[in-house]
Motif scaffolding. Structure first.
Motif, PDB file in Angstrom:
ATOM      1  N   ASN A   1       2.634   2.440 -19.843  1.00  0.00           N
ATOM      2  CA  ASN A   1       2.439   3.867 -20.133  1.00  0.00           C
ATOM      3  C   ASN A   1       1.003   4.199 -20.532  1.00  0.00           C
ATOM      4  OD1 ASN A   1       2.492   2.643 -22.637  1.00  0.00           O
ATOM      5  ND2 ASN A   1       3.923   4.087 -23.546  1.00  0.00           N
ATOM      6  N   GLN A   2       0.176   3.188 -20.768  1.00  0.00           N
ATOM      7  CA  GLN A   2      -1.229   3.401 -21.097  1.00  0.00           C
ATOM      8  C   GLN A   2      -2.094   3.627 -19.852  1.00  0.00           C
ATOM      9  OE1 GLN A   2      -2.668   0.227 -23.610  1.00  0.00           O
ATOM     10  NE2 GLN A   2      -0.795   0.236 -24.841  1.00  0.00           N
ATOM     11  N   TYR A   3      -1.508   3.422 -18.679  1.00  0.00           N
ATOM     12  CA  TYR A   3      -2.255   3.510 -17.427  1.00  0.00           C
ATOM     13  C   TYR A   3      -1.538   4.455 -16.470  1.00  0.00           C
ATOM     14  CZ  TYR A   3      -4.075  -0.755 -19.482  1.00  0.00           C
ATOM     15  OH  TYR A   3      -4.618  -1.661 -20.354  1.00  0.00           O
ATOM     16  N   SER A   4      -2.094   5.632 -16.275  1.00  0.00           N
ATOM     17  CA  SER A   4      -1.437   6.639 -15.429  1.00  0.00           C
ATOM     18  C   SER A   4      -1.278   6.171 -13.990  1.00  0.00           C
ATOM     19  CB  SER A   4      -2.201   7.962 -15.468  1.00  0.00           C
ATOM     20  OG  SER A   4      -3.516   7.790 -14.978  1.00  0.00           O
ATOM     21  N   ALA A   5      -2.209   5.362 -13.499  1.00  0.00           N
ATOM     22  CA  ALA A   5      -2.126   4.902 -12.112  1.00  0.00           C
ATOM     23  C   ALA A   5      -0.859   4.077 -11.872  1.00  0.00           C
ATOM     24  CB  ALA A   5      -3.360   4.091 -11.734  1.00  0.00           C
ATOM     25  N   ILE A   6      -0.414   3.339 -12.858  1.00  0.00           N
ATOM     26  CA  ILE A   6       0.794   2.532 -12.684  1.00  0.00           C
ATOM     27  C   ILE A   6       1.983   3.434 -12.392  1.00  0.00           C
ATOM     28  CG2 ILE A   6       2.425   0.961 -13.830  1.00  0.00           C
ATOM     29  CD1 ILE A   6       0.032  -0.307 -15.256  1.00  0.00           C
ATOM     30  N   TYR A   7       2.122   4.488 -13.155  1.00  0.00           N
ATOM     31  CA  TYR A   7       3.218   5.434 -12.932  1.00  0.00           C
ATOM     32  C   TYR A   7       3.105   6.072 -11.553  1.00  0.00           C
ATOM     33  CZ  TYR A   7       5.877   9.739 -13.105  1.00  0.00           C
ATOM     34  OH  TYR A   7       6.727  10.761 -12.799  1.00  0.00           O
ATOM     35  N   LEU A   8       1.915   6.540 -11.208  1.00  0.00           N
ATOM     36  CA  LEU A   8       1.719   7.225  -9.926  1.00  0.00           C
ATOM     37  C   LEU A   8       1.950   6.295  -8.735  1.00  0.00           C
ATOM     38  CD1 LEU A   8      -1.466   9.288 -10.858  1.00  0.00           C
ATOM     39  CD2 LEU A   8       0.880  10.149 -10.620  1.00  0.00           C
ATOM     40  N   LEU A   9       1.401   5.096  -8.791  1.00  0.00           N
ATOM     41  CA  LEU A   9       1.582   4.133  -7.704  1.00  0.00           C
ATOM     42  C   LEU A   9       3.045   3.696  -7.597  1.00  0.00           C
ATOM     43  CD1 LEU A   9      -1.634   2.043  -8.364  1.00  0.00           C
ATOM     44  CD2 LEU A   9      -1.177   3.386  -6.294  1.00  0.00           C
ATOM     45  N   GLY A  10       3.713   3.641  -8.738  1.00  0.00           N
ATOM     46  CA  GLY A  10       5.106   3.226  -8.768  1.00  0.00           C
ATOM     47  C   GLY A  10       6.049   4.125  -7.984  1.00  0.00           C
ATOM     48  N   LYS A  11       5.597   5.309  -7.634  1.00  0.00           N
ATOM     49  CA  LYS A  11       6.421   6.208  -6.821  1.00  0.00           C
ATOM     50  C   LYS A  11       6.566   5.703  -5.387  1.00  0.00           C
ATOM     51  CE  LYS A  11       5.198  10.416  -9.340  1.00  0.00           C
ATOM     52  NZ  LYS A  11       4.589  11.749  -9.225  1.00  0.00           N
ATOM     53  N   TYR A  12       5.633   4.863  -4.932  1.00  0.00           N
ATOM     54  CA  TYR A  12       5.626   4.421  -3.535  1.00  0.00           C
ATOM     55  C   TYR A  12       5.763   2.910  -3.381  1.00  0.00           C
ATOM     56  CZ  TYR A  12       4.299   9.177  -2.884  1.00  0.00           C
ATOM     57  OH  TYR A  12       4.297  10.549  -2.908  1.00  0.00           O
ATOM     58  N   CYS A  13       6.141   2.246  -4.463  1.00  0.00           N
ATOM     59  CA  CYS A  13       6.341   0.803  -4.390  1.00  0.00           C
ATOM     60  C   CYS A  13       7.330   0.399  -5.474  1.00  0.00           C
ATOM     61  CB  CYS A  13       5.014   0.068  -4.597  1.00  0.00           C
ATOM     62  SG  CYS A  13       4.315   0.258  -6.255  1.00  0.00           S
ATOM     63  N   ARG A  14       7.715  -0.835  -5.412  1.00  0.00           N
ATOM     64  CA  ARG A  14       8.533  -1.383  -6.497  1.00  0.00           C
ATOM     65  C   ARG A  14       7.581  -2.154  -7.403  1.00  0.00           C
ATOM     66  NH1 ARG A  14      13.452  -5.497  -6.422  1.00  0.00           N
ATOM     67  NH2 ARG A  14      13.933  -5.328  -8.619  1.00  0.00           N
TER      68      ARG A  14
END
Length: 157
Positions: free
Chosen positions: A125-138
């Motif tokens: 949750n400290q890294y917004s890119a992880i959440y955003l990228l997680g929408k298109y990958c597992r």
């Protein structure tokens, strides 16, 4: 990422030598196809050269968007519906939204994308890119041998 990349390169080499057809790339600011080096008979010296290359790449800032775009431009023929893409990265990138768009394009072309992230899941949750990228990958936490073994059994075996 430096130490983790070296470990994963060794793991990929073992998979290729054991039974799998596996395309392997290194990336940070640019993407490099290293499968030919891993498929050949590797000496300790050539393996160390790959580790040095991984170390050099990991020492730079990461622009995942640029690397994913480079994959599509230079290796698009490898992005097919019968391929699973496995990305090993902490997802820290200087271009978050652009990375998401490039990952979305790759995810649409392939069977799926698994992202092995060495950052502990409770810190994502400290890294917004992880959440955003997680929408298109597992996106899965992967920082130990047991986690890697479990993931490889689910994805590849």
């Amino acid at each position: 990422m430096e130490r983790y990349s070296s470990f994963v390169l060794q793991f990929c080499y073992g998979l290729i030598k054991s039974f799998l057809r596996l395309e392997t790339f290194l990336f940070a600011e640019r993407i490099m196809w290293v499968s030919p080096q891993l498929e050949g008979k590797l000496s300790q010296q050539s393996l160390e050269e790959l580790f040095e290359l991984a170390k050099e790449e990991c020492g730079r800032g990461t622009n995942i968007a640029q690397s994913l775009h480079g994959m599509q431009v230079n290796f698009d023929r490898m992005l097919t519906k019968n391929k699973i893409i496995i990305i090993v990265s902490d997802a820290k990138t200087v271009a978050g939204e652009e990375s998401v768009e490039e990952l979305r394009k790759i995810a649409r072309k392939t069977k799926g994308v698994f992202w092995l992230n060495p950052i502990a899941k409770n810190l994502w949750n400290q890294y917004s890119a992880i959440y955003l990228l997680g929408k298109y990958c597992r996106m899965v936490e992967c920082s130990t041998l047991s986690q890697l073994d479990e993931i490889m059994h689910k994805v590849l075996l």
